[in-house]
Each structure stands twice: as structure tokens, then as C-alpha cells.
Motif scaffolding. Structure first.
Motif, short mmCIF file in Angstrom:
data_model
loop_
_atom_site.label_atom_id
_atom_site.label_comp_id
_atom_site.label_asym_id
_atom_site.label_seq_id
_atom_site.Cartn_x
_atom_site.Cartn_y
_atom_site.Cartn_z
N SER A 13 0.85 -1.19 0.00
CA SER A 13 0.00 0.00 0.00
C SER A 13 0.88 1.25 0.00
CB SER A 13 -0.89 0.02 1.24
OG SER A 13 -0.11 0.32 2.39
N GLY A 21 0.91 3.68 2.11
CA GLY A 21 1.44 3.93 3.45
C GLY A 21 2.62 3.02 3.77
N GLN A 22 2.51 1.77 3.34
CA GLN A 22 3.62 0.83 3.55
C GLN A 22 4.84 1.25 2.72
OE1 GLN A 22 1.55 -2.77 2.47
NE2 GLN A 22 1.05 -3.27 4.60
N ARG A 53 6.60 4.05 4.42
CA ARG A 53 7.38 3.61 5.59
C ARG A 53 8.66 2.91 5.13
NH1 ARG A 53 2.32 0.82 7.59
NH2 ARG A 53 3.57 -0.44 9.01
N THR A 93 3.03 12.72 3.41
CA THR A 93 1.73 12.05 3.54
C THR A 93 0.70 12.55 2.53
OG1 THR A 93 1.00 13.63 5.25
CG2 THR A 93 2.07 11.61 6.01
N LEU A 140 -1.08 9.97 0.26
CA LEU A 140 -1.60 8.77 0.92
C LEU A 140 -3.10 8.84 1.18
CD1 LEU A 140 1.19 8.24 3.61
CD2 LEU A 140 1.03 7.25 1.31
N ASP A 141 -3.74 7.67 1.15
CA ASP A 141 -5.13 7.60 1.58
C ASP A 141 -5.19 7.97 3.06
OD1 ASP A 141 -5.95 6.78 -0.91
OD2 ASP A 141 -5.73 4.65 -0.43
N GLU A 181 -6.49 6.87 5.72
CA GLU A 181 -6.30 5.88 6.79
C GLU A 181 -4.84 5.43 6.93
OE1 GLU A 181 -7.95 5.42 4.00
OE2 GLU A 181 -7.59 3.42 3.16
N MET A 182 -3.99 5.85 5.99
CA MET A 182 -2.58 5.43 6.06
C MET A 182 -1.68 6.51 6.61
SD MET A 182 -2.29 3.20 2.76
CE MET A 182 -3.54 1.94 2.57
N ASP A 230 0.00 6.13 10.39
CA ASP A 230 1.15 5.23 10.57
C ASP A 230 2.46 5.93 10.20
OD1 ASP A 230 -0.43 3.17 11.37
OD2 ASP A 230 -0.41 2.11 9.43
#
Ligand code: ADP
Ligand code: ADP
Length: 230
Positions: free
Chosen positions: A140, A142-143, A146, A166, A169-170, A172-173, A176
Motif C-alpha cells: 500500500s 502507506g507501507q 514507511r 503524507t 496517501l489515503d 487511513e494510512m 502510521d
């Protein structure tokens, strides 16, 4: 000692004056957030710090090296100053683990076993050990971000630059990634300069807030003071 020092820095794109008389010092260990309208020069400013954008006026001293000096070897700066982009910029044809190990191997000539151990430790830190052998495109957003941050950390940098990390990013991500950035900021040795619209991050994590408009720094304020204004 200042990690980053802008001294009357000017930057042009052709005739367009994108950075005007920038004066700014960032101490080692500080976390500084850069805000301001789109097109105000935030991205340009942080890209000058690792030489992605050349400057035409003034002096810019990073980790003791002057970027205005032609003799300065940019690789010396990029080794110690990592950058995290909006769109991750991972190597698409390499596994996650290879993404982390490539620069330490090529640039630092790190021992292979040490490199791998270090990379795995970082994957643990970002909570993605199980993705080591995956390709970035299977992760994803977000992943991937990271992983991009872990890749920067693999070079053991003194400073990290974040350009809207960020924004792509969606929703919800986002958290994190912000939590990971907060953990890095709390490591008192790391210097961080972050372009972001996340005002919660600015308020909770940064030491200073810089406000830019039209290529100028209009405000440079300790975070507590910045947020107590009416
Ligand atoms: P911000 O990050 O605050 O949105 P940028 O640093 O991306 O601002 O851009 C500042 C200004 O410089 C904008 O007007 C933008 O269009 C211009 N600019 C950015 N990159 C280039 C480029 N490579 N060539 C010409 N103009 C550019
Ligand atoms: P971001 O806000 O993520 O920096 P932009 O859309 O501002 O994205 O810029 C994307 C790319 O286009 C950057 O590499 C930037 O340098 C370049 N760019 C931005 N504005 C201009 C411009 N006016 N002329 C040429 N290149 C530009």
C-alpha cells in the motif's frame, strides 16, 4: 553546531525568483516544519539542501559543506542528508530488502551481513519485516512510504528532509507514517525538516514552524508560540 545554515540564499528558475534572501539555521537534533501556500517555495527550499536544486545567491552550509562552493562534493552531503518524497521513489524492480540495502552497499561499502542485519532491524522498526522479499508495487502507499523512510534511515543520516510525505496517501494510512516520523524526531540526534500540511504533526512534534509565501520566509517561530496566537 548548525546542521543547516542558509545565508542570504537566492534561487532562480530561469527569470523566476523562487527563493528570495533566505536566512535560516537549523541546529542538529531540531525538527522544523515548513508550511505555506502551494507554490511558495517550500519544496524548492528543502531540495536545495541536498543539492537537488542549485542555488544562485548566498551560501548554504550543510553539515559543514558550502553548497555554493563548486568544489563541494554533493555525495558527501547526500550521504548524511536523506530525503523522503511525496511519491516514495522506491526502486520498482527491486525487493523491499534490496531497496534498503542498495545505498549502504554502494555508497558506504557496508559489510553485507551488517547491511542485511541493519535493514532487517529497520523493517522491524517500521513494522514491515514480513514484506522484505516483496516488490514495492505490492504494498500500500502507506507501507511504501514507511519503506522509503526506512531506506533513508539505512544510510544512518544526520538529517532527514521530508517533502509532503503524507500528501499522496489515503487518509487511513497517514497516521502510521506520522507516528513513525514522530518516533524518528524523538531520537534527539536526528535533524528533520518537514514540508507538510499536517498541523497536528507540526503542533505535537516540531520545535519550530516556518511560514513561507512567495519565496520568502515570513515567520520562523517556536512551535508553542506559533500555536498560541489568536
Ligand atoms: P511549494 O513546495 O511551496 O508548493 P515549489 O517549491 O514546488 O513550491 O514551487 C515554488 C515555485 O517555483 C512555483 O511557482 C513553481 O511553479 C516554481 N517551480 C518549481 N519547480 C520549478 C521548475 N523545475 N522550473 C520552473 N519553476 C519551478
Ligand atoms: P510538488 O507540489 O509535489 O512539488 P509540483 O507539481 O509543484 O509538485 O512539481 C512537480 C515537478 O514539476 C517538480 O519537479 C517541479 O520542480 C516541477 N515544476 C513545478 N513547477 C514548474 C514550472 N513552472 N516549470 C517547470 N517545472 C515545474
Amino acid at each position: 553546531m548548525s546542521m543547516i545554515e542558509f545565508n542570504h540564499v537566492g534561487k532562480y528558475y530561469g527569470d523566476f525568483h523562487a527563493l528570495k534572501d533566505i536566512n535560516l539555521e537549523v541546529e542538529a537534533g531540531e525538527t522544523v516544519v515548513l508550511i505555506g501556500p502551494s507554490g511558495s517555495g517550500k519544496s524548492t527550499l528543502i531540495r536545495t539542501i541536498n543539492g537537488l536544486e542549485p542555488i544562485q545567491e548566498g551560501h548554504l552550509i550543510v553539515n559543514g559543506y558550502d553548497l555554493a562552493d563548486r568544489k563541494t562534493d554533493m555525495n558527501k552531503i547526500r550521504k548524511d542528508v536523506g530525503m523522503v518524497f511525496q511519491h516514495f521513489n522506491l526502486y520498482a524492480n527491486k525487493t523491499v530488502l534490496e531497496n534498503l540495502m542498495l545505498a549502504p552497499r554502494k555508497v558506504l561499502k557496508m559489510d553485507e551481513a551488517e547491511n542485511k542485519a541493519n535493514a532487517m532491524k529497520l523493517l522491524e522498526k517500521v513494522g514491515l519485516v514480513d514484506k522484505a522479499e516483496k516488490m514495492p508495487s505490492s504494498l500500500s502507499g502507506g507501507q511504501q512510504q514507511r519503506i522509503a523512510i526506512a531506506r533513508s534511515l539505512a544510510m544512518k543520516p544526520k538529517a532527514l528532509l521530508f517533502d509532503e510525505p503524507t500528501s499522496a496517501l489515503d487518509p487511513e494510512m497517514i497516521n502510521d507514517v506520522l507516528i513513525l516520523m514522530q518516533e524518528i524526531a524523538e531520537d534527539s540526534d536526528m535533524t528533520m525538516l518537514v514540508v507538510t500540511h499536517e498541523m497536528g504533526f507540526a503542533r505535537e512534534v516540531s520545535d519550530r514552524v516556518i511560514f513561507m509565501a512567495d519565496g520568502e520566509i515570513l515567520e520562523d517561530t517556536p512551535t508553542a508560540q506559533f500555536f498560541e496566537k489568536p
